[in-house]
Design an enzyme around this catalytic site. Structure first.
Site, short mmCIF file in Angstrom:
data_model
loop_
_atom_site.label_atom_id
_atom_site.label_comp_id
_atom_site.label_asym_id
_atom_site.label_seq_id
_atom_site.Cartn_x
_atom_site.Cartn_y
_atom_site.Cartn_z
N SER A 26 0.83 -1.21 0.00
CA SER A 26 0.00 0.00 0.00
C SER A 26 0.86 1.26 0.00
O SER A 26 1.93 1.29 0.58
CB SER A 26 -0.91 0.03 1.23
OG SER A 26 -1.65 1.24 1.22
N LYS A 82 -4.55 -6.83 3.43
CA LYS A 82 -4.61 -5.72 2.47
C LYS A 82 -6.05 -5.45 2.03
O LYS A 82 -6.45 -4.30 1.84
CB LYS A 82 -3.73 -6.02 1.24
CG LYS A 82 -3.76 -4.92 0.18
CD LYS A 82 -3.23 -3.61 0.71
CE LYS A 82 -3.26 -2.39 -0.15
NZ LYS A 82 -3.83 -2.30 -1.42
N HIS A 121 -7.58 -3.53 4.79
CA HIS A 121 -6.99 -2.18 4.71
C HIS A 121 -7.78 -1.35 3.70
O HIS A 121 -8.15 -0.20 3.96
CB HIS A 121 -5.51 -2.29 4.29
CG HIS A 121 -4.90 -0.98 3.82
ND1 HIS A 121 -5.18 -0.43 2.58
CD2 HIS A 121 -4.06 -0.12 4.43
CE1 HIS A 121 -4.53 0.71 2.46
NE2 HIS A 121 -3.84 0.93 3.56
N ASN A 122 -8.04 -1.93 2.55
CA ASN A 122 -8.76 -1.18 1.51
C ASN A 122 -10.21 -0.90 1.91
O ASN A 122 -10.74 0.16 1.60
CB ASN A 122 -8.72 -1.94 0.18
CG ASN A 122 -7.38 -1.77 -0.52
OD1 ASN A 122 -6.37 -1.55 0.14
ND2 ASN A 122 -7.37 -1.88 -1.82
N GLU A 173 -9.97 1.95 4.05
CA GLU A 173 -9.66 3.09 3.15
C GLU A 173 -10.96 3.64 2.54
O GLU A 173 -11.21 4.85 2.55
CB GLU A 173 -8.71 2.59 2.06
CG GLU A 173 -8.40 3.55 0.93
CD GLU A 173 -7.55 2.88 -0.16
OE1 GLU A 173 -6.48 2.34 0.16
OE2 GLU A 173 -7.96 2.90 -1.34
C1 6PG Z 1 -3.26 1.28 -1.64
C2 6PG Z 1 -4.59 1.34 -2.34
C3 6PG Z 1 -4.56 0.71 -3.67
C4 6PG Z 1 -5.93 0.64 -4.34
C5 6PG Z 1 -6.44 1.95 -4.79
C6 6PG Z 1 -7.65 1.87 -5.72
O1 6PG Z 1 -3.26 0.76 -0.53
O2 6PG Z 1 -2.25 1.75 -2.17
O3 6PG Z 1 -5.53 0.66 -1.56
O4 6PG Z 1 -4.07 -0.59 -3.52
O5 6PG Z 1 -5.81 -0.14 -5.46
O6 6PG Z 1 -6.73 2.76 -3.70
O7 6PG Z 1 -8.75 1.29 -5.14
P1 6PG Z 1 -10.21 1.55 -5.75
O8 6PG Z 1 -10.02 1.78 -7.22
O9 6PG Z 1 -10.98 0.32 -5.49
O10 6PG Z 1 -10.74 2.76 -5.08
#
Ligand code: 6PG
Length: 470
Positions: free
Chosen positions: A131, A185, A188-189, A192
């Site tokens: 990430s 991960k 994590h997303n 996010e």
């Molecule tokens: C990271 C992000 C990354 C992710 C983008 C796009 O940790 O660097 O999580 O891995 O791919 O943020 O995610 P979306 O297109 O689903 O918003």
């Protein structure tokens, strides 16, 4: 570089692959990258310095032959079939004991399947979350490897060198067995997505409810980023409000269409939470609201039909903005709580042994959800490594209780102004339900038993009961 062989190989020289290789090269590793697209290889060489030992090739075989054994090869290709295709092309070129790393956002069940498959071929396979986006890859990402312990030990010095550092400690650690790296991960997303949803709601309250200009919102976010809300996502939000559109000269944020994209990791988190099952409503709402956003034309038609009157918030601006900051902080804490509780549950359901203390430790730097709050979570897990939910930690409970009223007040105001703050509401609702020792679902159980003889348990004795309802 011994025998002119390279330490590390990368398959896929897109933004992430290229930048991660340059990061490795900065730390003295000799690296070789493969991409069918020669322009991507050229971009890698262009961005490297004379001190770097970097090579780019457009033949996979040529790359594999030039890596020292046991080979360390990472794939950074789109999740799904491309990963399987690369594995199939790689296998005939590898020797037993070589290490293949999938550094993309692969679905954890695919990683499980690939781990077993690669084991059957005597290869080490590491599913690894990375990430931090482009800058993270170049100057220090947060790295979440899992699965094969022997491979992790081998990779550890290299990964520790390139990872982000917090207080001198690298933001990489072993995340647990099997597909734990990609699982962590994925969550994590999900977090996010949820934090981004909460920030967007707060932006709407500032924009619509308080009529703040972008310049003023820049100031609000910049100030928040100097205090307890300090985090990457607050920092970039402050930055975004200053960006101009070179074409029109307007603020870029006002020119961007309100339809959110997604690559699916948030959806996976929600779907997987329901499978476990565990409740992560703020992440669910974040996914659902990206989905609503896509229906732009319908939303415009519905707005014309309903003509919602979005009343201004008349409270004292400065005081309300302060409350908004507390509300946001409380909701962000709660969405981390949901994600971490999910990891706690998944760790036992799938027997992954995910070390939550290390998860929050390596999320403190490099990754998209890095924030000052993670220091408090790190302390909580240091006190109790097996905490089922961070809301059960005494210190965090105290912190949250200080902010709860602000969260409630902000929601009340936003609801009256017809501003959708469903992420904030879901966080508060989660808190209210989680802190309720007597939920009203006894009535649901009664209904289920009445219409479907689904049975229920009693509060006064053990067992399973059914009533012939009158
Ligand atoms: C990271 C992000 C990354 C992710 C983008 C796009 O940790 O660097 O999580 O891995 O791919 O943020 O995610 P979306 O297109 O689903 O918003």
């Amino acid at each position: 570089m011994s025998n002119n062989l390279f330490h590390f190989g990368m398959i896929g020289l897109g933004t992430m692959g290229r930048n991660l290789l340059l990061n490795l090269a900065d730390h003295g590793y000799s690296v070789i990258g493969f991409d069918k697209d020669e322009q991507k290889g050229a971009a890698l060489l262009n961005e490297s310095t004379p001190q770097h030992k970097v090579k780019a090739v457009s033949s996979l075989q040529e790359m594999v032959q030039q890596i020292e054994q046991p080979r360390k090869i990472m794939m950074l290709v789109p999740a799904g079939k491309p990963v399987d295709d690369v594995i199939e092309s790689l296998l005939p070129l590898l020797q037993p004991g070589d290490i293949v790393i999938d550094g993309g956002n692969s679905f954890f069940e695919d990683t499980l399947r690939r781990t077993t498959y690669m084991q059957s071929k005597q290869m080490h396979f590491v599913g690894m979350g990375v990430s931090g986006g482009e800058k993270g890859a170049r100057f220090g990402p947060s790295i979440m490897p899992g699965g094969d312990v022997a491979a992790w030990k081998n990779l550890q010095p290299l990964l520790e060198a390139v990872a982000a550092k917090v207080n001198g400690e690298p933001c990489v650690a072993y995340m647990g067995k099997d597909a734990a790296g990609h699982y962590v991960k994925m969550v994590h997303n999900g977090i996010e997505y949820a934090i981004m949803q909460l920030i967007s709601e707060v932006y709407d309250v500032l924009r619509t409810g308080l009529s703040l200009s972008n310049a003023e919102m820049h100031q609000v976010f910049a100030k928040w980023n100097e205090g307890e809300l300090k985090s990457f996502l607050i920092e970039i939000s402050a930055q975004i409000f200053l960006q101009k559109d070179p074409e029109t000269g307007k603020d870029l944020v006002d020119v961007i269409l309100d339809k959110a994209g997604s690559k699916g990791t948030g959806k996976w988190t929600s779907q997987e939470a329901m499978n476990l099952p565990i409740s992560i409503p703020t992440i669910d709402i974040a996914v659902a609201f990206r989905d609503i956003s896509v229906y732009k034309e319908e939303r415009i038609a519905a707005e014309a039909l309903y003509q919602p009157e979005r009343k201004k918030i008349t409270a004292d601006k400065a005081a309300f903005i302060e409350q908004l900051g507390h509300a946001l902080q409380a909701a962000i804490m709660i969405c981390y709580a949901q994600g971490l509780a999910m990891l706690h549950k998944a760790s036992s359901v799938y027997n992954m042994d995910i070390p939550l203390k290390d998860v929050v430790k390596i999320w403190r730097g490099g990754c998209i959800i890095r924030s000052l709050l993670l220091e408090d979570f790190y302390t909580a897990y240091q006190n109790n490594a097996d905490l089922a939910n961070i809301l059960l930690d005494q210190q965090l409970a105290k912190l949250l209780q200080l902010k709860e009223t602000a969260l409630r007040n902000v929601i009340v105001q936003a609801v009256q102004s017809k501003i959708a703050v469903t992420g904030l509401m879901s966080a508060l609702g989660y808190l209210d339900a989680y802190t309720d020792g007597n939920m009203p679902v006894n009535l649901i159980q009664a209904q289920r038993d009445l219409f479907g003889a689904h049975t229920y348990q009693r509060i006064d004795k053990p067992g399973t009961f059914h009533t012939q309802w009158d």
